[in-house]
Design a protein around this motif. Structure first.
Motif: not given
Length: 331
Positions: A81-85
């Motif tokens: 969840s801490s990574f951008a798509e």
């Protein structure tokens, strides 16, 4: 392929610290960012209490594993969840059977290319069949699994295991030592006992046979040592480097080649195995690999006397981790 501007996520169980070797090798290959997701479950008092209740009252002996799998997926999903798509170039999933569909979906949203590798026999962890269709490229190491399921799962691809590319200092080798470190598994102990008993008749050999088992020693044998405190994969490799001959005992669930085969290739060790599949590979040489089946040890004396035959450089490099990564990621 230049990986200097590429980012990669590695998802795998924390067992024996193998992820540390993979992380170091990915950095050595040149990836600019390597994110390792290998959460390690730790029992809390509440978990122990619930597990006791589930086992005692509801006869649910799988509850602990369910707890571990839930924790594993929750931690990985939270980290993703801490990574951008689309912010990561690649993701490699080892043991994808441990992931649920929601976690896999989130991983696909973060990484542009995701591949999975089940480095165990498919039948050993049947949950894996639910997740095979969720990956574009799903690798197996057992040719029998590949041939059995390739039409049912068109995304199934065959690969071999590998050795790690780390450069290491030379180690003094005991030219008479035969080494085995493994987990005690009941269905492969008979094969181990047969070869150990046979090798014990060669008085010039020094047998260093070690089995991990948490409970009471399941048997007593003059040449087998049981231990209950786990060792890391890097510690195991230190034992490997000091021996001249490695033992390999296959599990009944698969016929794929274990990591010991490729450790033998890297460190130029002889290998004694009960897995006849090794004869089908381009690196096979009878001076380097001895296959025993049932009680047939014909040719063992000659094998022990023969000199190791070094492999051609291109064949040896074919089974390195860097070669494996390039093949898996299609780069």
């Amino acid at each position: 392929m230049n990986f200097s501007n590429k980012k990669i996520i590695l998802v795998m169980p924390p067992d024996f610290g193998v992820y540390e070797m993979l992380e170091n090798n990915l950095k050595k290959i040149g990836f600019s960012q390597v994110s390792v997701l290998a959460p390690s479950f730790r029992y809390k008092f509440k978990d122990r209490l619930l597990n006791f209740i589930q086992k005692s009252l509801f006869k649910n002996r799988a509850y602990k594993k369910q707890l571990i799998d839930l924790y594993y997926n929750t931690e990985i999903s939270n980290t993703l969840s801490s990574f951008a798509e689309g912010s990561v170039d690649y993701a490699i999933v080892i043991r994808p059977d441990k992931l649920n569909a929601a976690t896999i979906s989130r991983l696909h949203s973060v990484a542009n290319k995701v591949i999975a590798y089940q480095w165990d026999g498919l039948a050993r962890f049947p949950k894996v069949f639910k997740v095979i269709p969720l990956f574009k490229r799903f690798f197996v190491f057992d040719p029998e699994d590949y041939n059995r399921y390739k039409y049912q799962y068109p995304n199934l691809l065959l690969c071999a295991n590998f050795y790690f590319d780390t450069s290491e200092e030379k180690t003094l080798v005991n030219k008479n030592e035969v080494m085995y470190v493994g987990v005690y598994i009941q269905n492969r102990i008979d094969s181990l006992l047969k070869i150990v008993d046979k090798l014990s008749k060669y008085t010039q050999l020094s047998l260093n046979i070690n089995l991990f088992n948490r409970g009471k020693d399941p048997l007593h044998h003059p040449y087998i040592t049981f231990f209950s405190k786990g060792i890391s994969y890097s510690q195991y490799l230190n034992f490997t480097k000091k021996a001249a001959i490695l033992l390999d005992i296959k599990t009944i669930e698969h016929s794929g080649l274990s990591f010991r085969t490729f450790e033998a290739i890297k460190y130029e060790k002889k290998l004694i195995t009960d897995n006849p599949s090794v004869k089908q590979y381009d690196f096979y040489h009878p001076n380097n690999f001895y296959v025993f089946e049932d009680d047939n040890f014909e040719g063992l004396t000659e094998f022990l006397e023969n000199e190791y035959m070094p492999l051609a450089k291109n064949i040896k490099e074919k089974y390195s981790f860097e070669s494996w990564v390039k093949y898996a990621l299609e780069v």
